[in-house]
Motif scaffolding. Structure first.
Motif, PDB file in Angstrom:
ATOM      1  N   ARG A  21       0.830  -1.197   0.000  1.00 16.27           N
ATOM      2  CA  ARG A  21       0.000   0.000   0.000  1.00 16.27           C
ATOM      3  C   ARG A  21       0.867   1.251   0.000  1.00 16.27           C
ATOM      4  O   ARG A  21       0.658   2.177  -0.767  1.00 16.27           O
ATOM      5  CB  ARG A  21      -0.896  -0.019   1.236  1.00 16.27           C
ATOM      6  CG  ARG A  21      -1.946   1.060   1.252  1.00 16.27           C
ATOM      7  CD  ARG A  21      -2.382   1.337   2.642  1.00 16.27           C
ATOM      8  NE  ARG A  21      -1.213   1.723   3.447  1.00 16.27           N
ATOM      9  CZ  ARG A  21      -1.292   2.073   4.709  1.00 16.27           C
ATOM     10  NH1 ARG A  21      -2.437   2.045   5.332  1.00 16.27           N
ATOM     11  NH2 ARG A  21      -0.215   2.423   5.367  1.00 16.27           N
ATOM     12  N   ASN A  22       1.908   1.269   0.870  1.00 21.39           N
ATOM     13  CA  ASN A  22       2.832   2.416   0.902  1.00 21.39           C
ATOM     14  C   ASN A  22       3.472   2.617  -0.464  1.00 21.39           C
ATOM     15  O   ASN A  22       3.605   3.752  -0.943  1.00 21.39           O
ATOM     16  CB  ASN A  22       3.943   2.192   1.929  1.00 21.39           C
ATOM     17  CG  ASN A  22       3.484   2.534   3.338  1.00 21.39           C
ATOM     18  OD1 ASN A  22       2.393   3.090   3.504  1.00 21.39           O
ATOM     19  ND2 ASN A  22       4.285   2.209   4.334  1.00 21.39           N
ATOM     20  N   ALA A  23       3.891   1.485  -1.081  1.00 22.58           N
ATOM     21  CA  ALA A  23       4.577   1.568  -2.374  1.00 22.58           C
ATOM     22  C   ALA A  23       3.632   2.164  -3.420  1.00 22.58           C
ATOM     23  O   ALA A  23       4.029   3.049  -4.201  1.00 22.58           O
ATOM     24  CB  ALA A  23       5.044   0.182  -2.795  1.00 22.58           C
ATOM     25  N   ASP A  56       9.071  -0.009  -5.178  1.00 24.72           N
ATOM     26  CA  ASP A  56       8.205   0.902  -5.949  1.00 24.72           C
ATOM     27  C   ASP A  56       9.055   1.763  -6.871  1.00 24.72           C
ATOM     28  O   ASP A  56      10.279   1.708  -6.836  1.00 24.72           O
ATOM     29  CB  ASP A  56       7.373   1.767  -4.992  1.00 24.72           C
ATOM     30  CG  ASP A  56       8.238   2.669  -4.159  1.00 24.72           C
ATOM     31  OD1 ASP A  56       8.993   3.476  -4.734  1.00 24.72           O
ATOM     32  OD2 ASP A  56       8.189   2.555  -2.889  1.00 24.72           O
ATOM     33  N   VAL A  75      12.612   8.234  -0.532  1.00 22.16           N
ATOM     34  CA  VAL A  75      12.409   8.755   0.833  1.00 22.16           C
ATOM     35  C   VAL A  75      13.462   9.812   1.105  1.00 22.16           C
ATOM     36  O   VAL A  75      14.663   9.554   0.954  1.00 22.16           O
ATOM     37  CB  VAL A  75      12.533   7.621   1.880  1.00 22.16           C
ATOM     38  CG1 VAL A  75      12.263   8.157   3.277  1.00 22.16           C
ATOM     39  CG2 VAL A  75      11.599   6.489   1.550  1.00 22.16           C
ATOM     40  N   LEU A 129      11.132   7.313   9.841  1.00 25.24           N
ATOM     41  CA  LEU A 129      10.236   6.428   9.111  1.00 25.24           C
ATOM     42  C   LEU A 129       9.533   5.399  10.004  1.00 25.24           C
ATOM     43  O   LEU A 129       8.336   5.168   9.889  1.00 25.24           O
ATOM     44  CB  LEU A 129      11.062   5.703   8.047  1.00 25.24           C
ATOM     45  CG  LEU A 129      10.377   5.477   6.723  1.00 25.24           C
ATOM     46  CD1 LEU A 129       9.838   6.771   6.157  1.00 25.24           C
ATOM     47  CD2 LEU A 129      11.371   4.870   5.743  1.00 25.24           C
ATOM     48  N   THR A 146       3.481  11.291   6.618  1.00 23.58           N
ATOM     49  CA  THR A 146       3.497  12.505   5.783  1.00 23.58           C
ATOM     50  C   THR A 146       2.166  12.634   5.055  1.00 23.58           C
ATOM     51  O   THR A 146       1.960  13.572   4.303  1.00 23.58           O
ATOM     52  CB  THR A 146       4.633  12.428   4.745  1.00 23.58           C
ATOM     53  OG1 THR A 146       4.478  11.222   4.007  1.00 23.58           O
ATOM     54  CG2 THR A 146       5.995  12.473   5.404  1.00 23.58           C
ATOM     55  N   GLY A 180       1.921   2.030  10.241  1.00 20.07           N
ATOM     56  CA  GLY A 180       2.221   0.909   9.345  1.00 20.07           C
ATOM     57  C   GLY A 180       3.637   0.374   9.473  1.00 20.07           C
ATOM     58  O   GLY A 180       3.841  -0.794   9.800  1.00 20.07           O
TER      59      GLY A 180
HETATM   60  P1  ADP Z   1       1.264   5.939   6.981  1.00 22.01           P
HETATM   61  O1  ADP Z   1       1.287   5.170   5.718  1.00 22.01           O
HETATM   62  O2  ADP Z   1      -0.015   5.809   7.713  1.00 22.01           O
HETATM   63  O3  ADP Z   1       1.670   7.371   6.796  1.00 22.01           O
HETATM   64  P2  ADP Z   1       3.562   4.439   7.587  1.00 22.01           P
HETATM   65  O4  ADP Z   1       4.225   4.164   8.873  1.00 22.01           O
HETATM   66  O5  ADP Z   1       3.187   3.272   6.794  1.00 22.01           O
HETATM   67  O6  ADP Z   1       2.330   5.320   7.943  1.00 22.01           O
HETATM   68  O7  ADP Z   1       4.517   5.358   6.773  1.00 22.01           O
HETATM   69  C1  ADP Z   1       5.159   6.447   7.353  1.00 22.01           C
HETATM   70  C2  ADP Z   1       5.659   7.375   6.310  1.00 22.01           C
HETATM   71  O8  ADP Z   1       6.743   6.809   5.587  1.00 22.01           O
HETATM   72  C3  ADP Z   1       4.685   7.698   5.263  1.00 22.01           C
HETATM   73  O9  ADP Z   1       3.832   8.750   5.663  1.00 22.01           O
HETATM   74  C4  ADP Z   1       5.551   8.082   4.088  1.00 22.01           C
HETATM   75  O10 ADP Z   1       5.922   9.441   4.154  1.00 22.01           O
HETATM   76  C5  ADP Z   1       6.808   7.261   4.272  1.00 22.01           C
HETATM   77  N1  ADP Z   1       6.815   6.135   3.353  1.00 22.01           N
HETATM   78  C6  ADP Z   1       6.390   4.885   3.621  1.00 22.01           C
HETATM   79  N2  ADP Z   1       6.587   4.083   2.557  1.00 22.01           N
HETATM   80  C7  ADP Z   1       7.158   4.844   1.589  1.00 22.01           C
HETATM   81  C8  ADP Z   1       7.606   4.579   0.238  1.00 22.01           C
HETATM   82  N3  ADP Z   1       7.493   3.374  -0.335  1.00 22.01           N
HETATM   83  N4  ADP Z   1       8.164   5.624  -0.447  1.00 22.01           N
HETATM   84  C9  ADP Z   1       8.301   6.807   0.128  1.00 22.01           C
HETATM   85  N5  ADP Z   1       7.879   7.121   1.354  1.00 22.01           N
HETATM   86  C10 ADP Z   1       7.316   6.155   2.094  1.00 22.01           C
END
Ligand code: ADP
Length: 663
Positions: free
Chosen positions: A549-551, A585, A590, A598, A605, A613
């Motif tokens: 989902r993050n990706a 991804d 980052v 992170l 963000t 997550g």
């Molecule tokens: P959320 O998704 O609810 O913000 P996460 O802990 O999963 O919480 O992620 C924290 C932060 O890390 C995100 O808000 C994002 O800024 C950064 N992040 C996570 N995965 C990625 C990614 N694949 N590429 C860039 N930034 C990422």
């Protein structure tokens, strides 16, 4: 200290007594010797006098012959000063003077003598009456020198055929008597004298050095009614320190004894000090043992408990007395586990287990309650390097267990809330996803109804086609709902052996919901060949979903044709116990300041992000012993990489299938 003082005083007293006794013994010896000497001296004189008496009696009677004999006698007996022969009427017939005493005054050499004469005549009278020789008391006779001489007369009555013929008078000098008659050996170094019974000294021989202690011996010299005292004085020169060898030996031994005592004292002091240090060390060790929270237990080679510390007693509720001496089954073993524990102990006592790492066990308190413990066991080796038993350290881990349970429960709660949150996010996607089949169903239903109304003879094929499409769409909608249900449903969390493909399959419908919306393409690499892992399935699925989902979200700002989500699964090398999952991804990456936080919980963000997550993902992966990291993925994008343990039983079992790229 007082004992020491007493001992020293006693030994000192003993030594002083020894020295004193040795001294006494020595002086007694000395006194005895002097007494013996005086006895010998008196004996010598007696013998000499008797011998002289015989010689005097043997003098021939004719005048000229007597004169000659007497002269001979005087020459050979220096103690004789003068010899006289007197007639029965006491008239002087012959007189011979000793040739050695030239200074004897004329008063002695001439007759009649004044004062002594009377004595002499009386004495001779007594001798005649008694028909035996008689001595006169001694008398002083001045000599031509200033000295003078103490003399003694002996009157011998002469008889021939019972007829009194006259007298022989012998004059003895007392000093010559001592000099001539007493053995030289006896006289050496001593003063030997003849005295009156009242102590008046008459003649003396020898001059002893008057130094040191005086030993004197006295003996009576009985001269037929007239008694003289022979006295020997012997000065024993005072020794510098010790009177003699015996005393010296005793003193030397005493000194050695004192030395030995001193050494003994030092030794005892050293021992006392060592004892004190030992006692301190023991007390310190005991204090340490007593204040330990870890239970300690020592068992001998036969399995008997030899020692338990207070912490162990507090843990189990038994007293040390109740435990020490116990053998298996121990009172703190839960009855239902006795068999298992007995086997375990038998193995250990056989010496088959040398492992020092701890093992978990369940103990029972005296009140019957059970509690988990961690037991570390090690061989008990004595100073000679011989194993005498087993030493165990026991840690009560019930609190730890409680905490773990709590944190596990809260983890689970968080996981499920995270899952719900994800679902919340996906609600619109879901509605969209459900909308399609529902719209299709609705249009098929409406179309069919219309056709049924307008065309009376609708061919059955058409109707059944429409109905099967409706059923298809309903099934599709059902699948979507089921996948959501499957994901959100709480499942028993326990490790199970599962293939990476199965993990992916579980989350794929939800991932596809999102990818479809953004037009992201999904690439799978190596997932079919990858070996199965042993994991808590629900949790790991959540990790995969979160990272995907993050990706997907990271690629929102990327050109539509460049949106790729790659899932790469591989075993790093043939011997590695880990399988590596990488979710890659093509997003913007980052940034450094974001990278630092992170994994911080609640860091996000995204406007609607919870920020939980990644921190949850890391916890889950670490709980499985693996690790989660991320790295830039050139030319663009980020790779989130985590490792999971390979399932032991399917280590070499690979799911052989071709590398498939799914969209
Ligand atoms: P959320 O998704 O609810 O913000 P996460 O802990 O999963 O919480 O992620 C924290 C932060 O890390 C995100 O808000 C994002 O800024 C950064 N992040 C996570 N995965 C990625 C990614 N694949 N590429 C860039 N930034 C990422």
């Amino acid at each position: 200290m007082a004992l020491w003082l007493t001992l020293l005083v006693l030994v000192g007293g003993l030594l002083a007594a020894l020295i004193w006794l040795a001294g006494r013994y020595e002086s007694d010896q000395m006194q005895e010797r002097v007494d013996g000497d005086s006895r010998d001296a008196v004996q010598d004189i007696r013998v000499g006098l008797t011998r002289n008496l015989q010689s005097l009696q043997a003098l021939r009677s004719s005048s000229s012959q007597w004169q000659a004999d007497a002269s001979d006698l005087l020459r050979s007996h220096r103690e004789l000063v003068r010899l006289e022969r007197r007639g029965s009427n006491f008239s002087l017939l012959n007189a011979v003077q000793s040739p050695f005493l030239l200074n004897v005054p004329s008063s002695v050499s001439t007759t009649p003598r004044d004062l002594p004469f009377g004595d002499l005549q009386l004495t001779c009278e007594r001798a005649r009456r008694a028909s035996s020789p008689v001595y006169t008391p001694s008398y002083f006779s001045p000599t031509t020198t200033s000295e003078g001489l103490e003399l003694l007369d002996l009157c011998i009555p002469l008889f021939e055929a019972g007829q009194h013929m006259g007298y022989v008078v012998a004059v003895y000098g007392l000093k010559p008597l001592l000099v001539e008659m007493v053995n030289k050996q006896v006289r050496r170094g001593k003063e030997i004298s003849l005295t009156e019974p009242d102590g008046t000294r008459l003649a003396i021989d020898g001059i002893a050095e008057r130094r040191g202690r005086l030993f004197s011996g006295r003996q009576l010299l009985d001269l037929g009614g007239y008694t003289l005292v022979l006295r020997i004085d012997h000065w024993r020169a005072a020794p510098l320190l010790f009177p003699n060898v015996l005393t010296a030996v005793v003193a030397l031994m005493s000194l050695s004894l004192m030395g030995v005592l001193l050494l003994l004292g030092r030794d005892i002091n050293r021992r006392l000090k060592a004892e004190r240090e030992l006692a301190d060390a023991l007390a310190f060790r005991k204090a340490m043992e007593d204040s330990l929270v870890t239970g300690l237990r020592a068992r001998d080679m036969q399995g008997f408990i030899r020692y338990v510390n207070p912490a162990f007693c507090a843990m189990t509720g038994f007293t040390a007395d109740q435990l020490v001496g116990c053998k298996a089954p121990m009172p703190y073993w839960p009855p239902e586990l006795i068999d298992e524990y007995q086997q375990r102990q038998a193995i250990r006592l056989l010496g088959n287990s040398t492992a020092r790492e701890g093992y978990e066990s369940i103990f029972m308190r005296q009140d019957g309650s059970r509690f988990p413990v961690l037991v570390f066991e090690a061989p008990l080796i004595d100073a000679k390097g011989v194993q005498t038993g087993w030493m165990s350290a026991i840690v009560d881990i019930s609190e730890q267990r409680k905490m773990e349970e709590l944190s596990r429960a809260s983890q689970e709660r968080m996981q499920s809330s995270a899952r719900l949150a994800t679902m919340g996010e996906m609600a619109s996607l879901l509605s969209h996803e459900l909308n399609q089949p529902l719209a299709a169903i609705s249009s098929y239903a409406t179309g069919t109804a219309n056709m049924l109304g307008s065309t009376p003879a609708l061919p059955p094929d058409e109707v059944s086609h429409a109905l099967s499409r409706i059923a298809q769409q309903a099934e599709r909608a059902g699948k979507v709902i089921k996948s959501v249900h499957d994901f959100v449903r709480r499942r028993e969390s326990s490790p199970e052996i599962v293939s990476p493909q199965a993990l992916w399959d579980a989350v794929m419908p939800l991932v596809l919901l999102q990818t479809r919306k953004l037009g992201v393409q999904v690439k799978l690499q190596g997932i079919h060949q990858a070996p199965a892992v042993q994991v808590d399935r629900t949790m790991v699925e959540q990790v995969l979903l979160n990272l995907s989902r993050n990706a997907i979200q990271a690629m929102e700002d990327v050109a539509a044709n460049q949106r790729w989500l790659t899932l790469r699964v591989q075993r790093l090398d043939k011997t590695s116990p880990w399988v590596e999952f990488a979710v890659i991804d093509q997003g913007l990456g980052v940034q450094d300041e974001i990278a630092k936080q992170l994994f911080t919980p609640f860091f996000s963000t995204k406007s609607d992000g919870m920020g939980l997550g990644l921190s949850l993902c890391r916890t889950v992966v670490e709980q499985h012993g693996g690790s989660l990291r991320f790295e830039a993925h050139p030319p663009r994008g980020t790779a989130f990489i985590f490792t999971l343990p390979i399932a032991a039983s399917v280590d070499d079992h690979r799911l052989l299938a071709a590398d498939i790229t799914n969209t």
